[in-house]
Motif scaffolding. Structure first.
Motif, mmCIF file in Angstrom:
data_model
loop_
_atom_site.group_PDB
_atom_site.id
_atom_site.type_symbol
_atom_site.label_atom_id
_atom_site.label_comp_id
_atom_site.label_asym_id
_atom_site.label_seq_id
_atom_site.Cartn_x
_atom_site.Cartn_y
_atom_site.Cartn_z
ATOM 1 N N GLY A 387 44.628 20.379 75.933
ATOM 2 C CA GLY A 387 45.735 19.441 75.720
ATOM 3 C C GLY A 387 47.108 20.040 75.937
ATOM 4 O O GLY A 387 48.122 19.382 75.672
ATOM 5 N N SER B 344 41.274 18.602 71.975
ATOM 6 C CA SER B 344 42.673 18.394 71.639
ATOM 7 C C SER B 344 42.855 17.064 70.941
ATOM 8 O O SER B 344 41.996 16.184 70.997
ATOM 9 N N GLN B 346 44.694 14.779 71.723
ATOM 10 C CA GLN B 346 44.754 13.665 72.676
ATOM 11 C C GLN B 346 43.364 13.183 73.057
ATOM 12 O O GLN B 346 43.219 12.130 73.637
#
Lengths: 614, 370
Positions: A387, B344, B346
């Motif tokens: 990310g 992550s 996200q």
């Protein structure tokens, strides 16, 4: 030919007729294990844009030069063209499509214009109910800067946009012009040529005539770009190319020779993607074997470890052994405003490792130039969280600089982006000089006599406090190797005090420990020390025995710099920000790098180990 | 039309594995696999042939070749039903003062081990937590399950680093007593080789089987890039906790015992099917493993479906399998590459839904949600 693109399944049927109808006998292995049929993968190297990419970029630039917010489709039917014109004239687009600091607007393209379907009207609360009686069209756009699809519904009778919808994570339909471009990017790449045995199709038309071609979907998980996978079958070669339509480049190629029944392979059960391809290549080339690098008088091996980053070993300069190995054991990240909050991250191989942050591309070797001349080279590996540069996702860079004058510098850099503006990064570098007979000295500004040159012997294991004093040449320590009374080689160890690029100083803790048996870093080291100690207790101190061992039979130097991040505009450090540049969003990098420079010193024929700068 | 292109293609791939399995399952003992049987529809032809391009064609041969002549075919007769509905909450919760929203969690970033947690329904922020002193003694924990008595079973797994989870101690099953809440070592389960820096994982998932009062545990300990050495273990809980059956050389992730045909399709001619759904830790496949009534395993697992290419990343593994009341499958996906990289923020957990299609008698992909 173009019809072929609209019917990828047709193409697949045809190619499958070729590849699927092999003799049944070949599907019955004698021993139940079958001979392996390994896949081959290649990551795309650096290459300049092909003619087709240059031409496409020129079209995009021309569109922006005309003041168009969106790159429109051509050759549409009359209703579709009208719907596209209405959608693109809508003021919301000009408001929502940003312009970068370079004056270039985000790249947005129309991907498709289709008549609204009955199924789109099934929901009675839909704002498109007027479309039951009048013709409406849906105009799909793709914003390459934010990797999202924008979808407008246009009523052709009222000539109004009824709705806008943004969709993230959806794979849009790829229009013919991008399909052709993707195939061209793949066709013209050296990697596809290699997969085809070096016989590259001379043109797009030849490629289409000689291969069964289709366009499949794939994912670029790391870049989050829009990617597609042109596939080709020529003879007994099946090629799966991954093309990044945001950057307009080839990511990599996976191919196989079919016609053999092999065991179920991990790589081919999953749909090939940017990450799976990259991981497979890195694992095979850099995690399972050493790579030897010979350059400018230096010779060394390097490979990725399971948890200790990129390790170099067997380092020699002009045929003389210099280093047994150097590696990056851990990254400690602590946050000062939150007591005990932080992470101990290992970096290493992308799979089958205990790495928390993994390589996103293969190690790179680049030239170091001074005044336009090549004076050295840098071996570098970057590790990233998936990310990054999002919050609490990290990118770490590990580098080894080697100079033709014998200098070398191992270093570690953070490129953010942590969990806040109070982060301190502490990489743990383990440096093991080659062989025995090393003598270490520490600089002291306090002179005890006129002949005192300021360096005191370090004979036993110990640690050194952060940010110690350095001499006029910037050295904090010296290191000399003696054999039979002769000094074989020697170095000054020069820590960062702001003189190196991307550095505000190392603020380093240093530890000298005796070369020890397994368990102290000669093999893989699991997590070492706590993430969040702010003093010398970073982990290597546990290898200092009581009583401390002598260092004359070989030593290990542990170097733990400290880099405090900063987010203030214009002062960013250990950080990364996404910025719109040339129409797409890329991370703006603000690395903080630390590591000691080892500067060779001339040999002196004195009985002393002491050395002086060259 | 093209909005469904991705789904159509992926469904085509799903069909590949289902049909591949069906093909191999219908092959008579010692018979050559007949991929050109007349009953193969055009769609199947496309799917199988597509699979050749993707390499999945090899899977047809693989599963065929792995089958010994004596192994029975396994064709689902109906939707699956779960075998964990008898689980009960532990009694140690009583008196702790938690509200109805209390749950157990091993995913709290600031806590080691397992904790009882309660979240504010509006703000979604944690408002309370409680840990028995023994709950944080064994490092980071991951999968857990209750049994019919309210006893809780949990396995460790490292998170971010190995500081709290020494590799040598990862092949452990812990039991939390339903009444006292005390956590103790229940079993050091067998592994092909100990977890290590190159593969720091052992236990991956855990599920309870009411019918046999036993646990199913998937482990990948000892596996290497080119060699699957994981195990699927059936662990009996009475009269003592011990491994009773195992499947070797398979790297499993999510796991769930099921019955088929008997519960939801009473009177079906081939009722009382039972088995395991086992997700692969190496790719997006979910496999069927037949089992006998006594819970013993029968043959080798067969590929049933795959989530490869689905979801926002297209590369998830199935870490948890839920079987719904109507037989629908809810597969919890996560990226997993035998490392300590964390998904992550996200890329929050993705759930993939599959539903039973009574016409094709197969599970079909419905959608995914984040």
């Amino acid at each position: 030919m173009l019809h072929f693109f609209r019917k990828p399944i047709s193409a697949i049927v045809l190619l499958a007729l070729l590849v699927g109808c092999k003799p049944e006998a070949s599907m019955q292995p004698a021993d139940g294990l079958t001979s392996p049929n390994p896949l081959k993968q290649a990551l795309a190297g650096q290459s300049s844009d092909s003619e087709s990419v240059l031409a496409y970029r020129a079209l995009l630039q021309a569109s922006q030069a005309r003041g168009e917010v969106v790159f429109a489709l051509e050759n549409l039917s009359v209703p579709a063209a009208k719907a596209q014109a209405i959608a693109l004239a809508h003021p919301v687009l000009r408001e929502r499509v940003p312009v970068g600091a370079d004056g270039v607007r985000a790249r947005v393209e129309v991907l498709s214009v289709d008549r609204l379907r009955e199924s789109d009207l099934a929901d009675p609360s839909s704002p498109h109910q007027s479309c039951k009686n009048t013709e409406c069209q849906r105009v799909d756009l793709y914003d390459f800067s934010s990797s999202r699809m924008l979808s407008a519904v246009v009523n052709l009778q009222t000539e109004k946009v009824l709705s806008w919808r943004a969709l993230v994570g959806q794979q849009p339909e790829i229009p013919e012009r991008l399909t052709r471009l993707a195939l061209e990017i793949a066709r013209s790449s050296p990697e596809v040529k290699e997969a085809l045995g070096g016989s590259a199709p001379e043109s797009f038309e030849v490629l289409m005539a000689n291969t069964k071609t289709s366009l499949n979907e794939t994912h670029c998980e790391r870049s989050q770009h829009l990617c597609v996978a042109p596939t080709f079958v020529q003879g007994n070669i099946a090629i799966w190319a991954i093309v990044d339509l945001t950057d307009l480049k080839l990511v990599g190629v996976q191919w196989t020779e079919h016609g053999q029944a092999g065991p179920l392979s991990d790589a081919i059960v999953a749909v090939p993607s940017e990450q799976s391809l990259s991981d497979a290549v890195i694992m095979e080339k850099y995690c399972e074997r050493n790579t030897t690098l010979t350059k400018l008088g230096w010779r060394l091996d390097y490979m990725l470890t399971a948890s200790d980053g990129l390790q170099i070993s067997g380092v020699r300069f002009n045929e003389r052994s210099v280093l047994t190995s150097v590696k990056l054991v851990d990254w400690h990240v602590s946050y000062s405003e939150r007591e005990g909050f932080g992470y101990a991250d290992a970096v290493g191989c992308p799979s089958f490792s205990s790495a928390a942050v993994i390589p996103f591309q293969a190690p790179q070797v680049t030239e170091i130039k001074e005044a336009g001349l090549v004076v050295g080279f840098r071996l570098q590996q970057e590790f990233r969280s998936l990310g990054w540069p999002g919050p609490c996702n990290y990118s770490y860079q590990q580098s080894y600089d080697f100079y033709q004058d014998g200098r070398f510098r191992p270093s570690a850099a953070s490129i953010g982006a942590g969990c806040g503006n109070d982060g301190t990064y502490r990489p743990l570098l383990r440096i093991e000089p080659a062989g025995a007979g090393w003598a270490m000295q520490e600089y002291s500004p306090i002179k005890t006599s006129a002949s005192d040159i300021g360096f005191n012997d370090v004979t036993h294991e110990r640690w050194f406090d952060a940010n110690g004093a350095v001499d006029a040449a910037g050295a904090r320590f010296t290191l000399a190797q003696r054999q039979a009374g002769q000094v074989l080689q020697g170095f000054k160890i020069v820590p960062g005090r702001g003189q190196f690029k991307d550095s505000r100083g190392d603020f380093e803790y240093v530890y000298a420990t005796a070369k020890a048996a397994a368990g102290e870093g000669s093999d893989e080291l699991p997590t070492l020390g706590s993430c969040c100690n702010t003093d010398y207790r970073q982990g290597p101190e546990q290898f200092i025995d009581q009583p401390a061992q002598a260092l004359d039979q070989g030593l290990v130097i542990w170097y733990v710099p400290q880099m405090k991040n900063e987010l203030n505009p214009g002062r960013e450090y250990c950080w990364a920000n996404p910025v719109l540049e040339n129409g797409v969003v890329n991370p703006k990098r603000y690395p903080c790098e630390a590591g000691p420079m080892f500067v060779p010193v001339e040999k002196k024929s004195t009985p002393s180990d002491r050395v002086s700068p060259t | 039309m093209s909005k469904n292109r991705a789904r159509a293609r992926v469904e085509l791939q799903k069909t590949v594995t289902l049909e591949a399995q069906k093909l191999s399952a219908t092959i008579k003992p010692n018979a050559q696999p007949k991929r050109t049987e007349k009953r193969i529809t055009k769609r199947i032809t496309v799917a199988v042939l597509l699979s050749a391009l993707l390499g999945l064609g090899a899977s047809v041969a693989f599963w065929t070749s792995k089958r010994s002549p004596s192994e029975p075919a396994f064709i689902l007769q109906g939707p699956l039903s779960a075998r964990n509905g008898c689980r009960r909450p532990p009694t140690f919760f009583n008196g702790l003062g938690f509200g109805r929203g209390v749950s157990l969690s091993t995913a709290e970033r600031d806590l080691i081990g397992i904790a009882a947690v309660e979240f504010d329904s509006n703000t979604k922020k944690r408002i309370r937590y409680w840990q028995h002193p023994s709950w944080s003694k064994f490092g980071q924990l991951s999968a857990f399950t209750l049994d019919r008595q309210g006893d809780l079973y949990v396995i460790p797994a490292p998170r971010v680093n190995l500081a709290d989870n020494p590799p040598a101690l990862q092949n452990r099953l812990y039991r939390i007593d339903a009444s006292t809440g005390e956590m103790q070592l229940a079993l050091a389960f067998p592994v092909a080789a100990a977890a290590n820096a190159r593969n720091p994982y052992a236990g991956m998932a855990l599920s309870y089987d009411c019918n046999t009062h036993s646990l199913w545990l998937s482990s990948v300990a000892g596996s290497e890039p080119s060699r699957e050495r994981g195990k699927i273990l059936r662990i009996q809980l009475q009269p003592s906790i011990a491994v009773q059956d195992q499947l070797d050389d398979f790297d499993g992730f999510g796991i769930a015992a099921f019955s088929a045909g008997s519960t939801l399709q009473a009177g079906a001619d081939k009722a009382n099917q039972q088995g395991l759904l086992i997700a692969s830790a190496r790719h997006g496949s979910v496999l069927l493993q037949a089992m006998n009534k006594d819970g013993s395993l029968q043959g080798r697992p067969l590929t049933m479906l795959s989530i490869a290419g689905l979801g926002p990343l297209g590369n998830d593994r199935v870490r948890k399998i839920d079987i719904g009341s109507q037989g629908e499958l809810l597969l919890h996906g996560t990226p997993f590459n035998f490392n300590l990289a964390q998904p992550s923020a996200q890329h929050a957990a993705v759930k993939y839904r599959f539903a039973w299609d009574s016409v094709t008698r197969q599970y079909q992909f419905v959608d995914w949600q984040q």
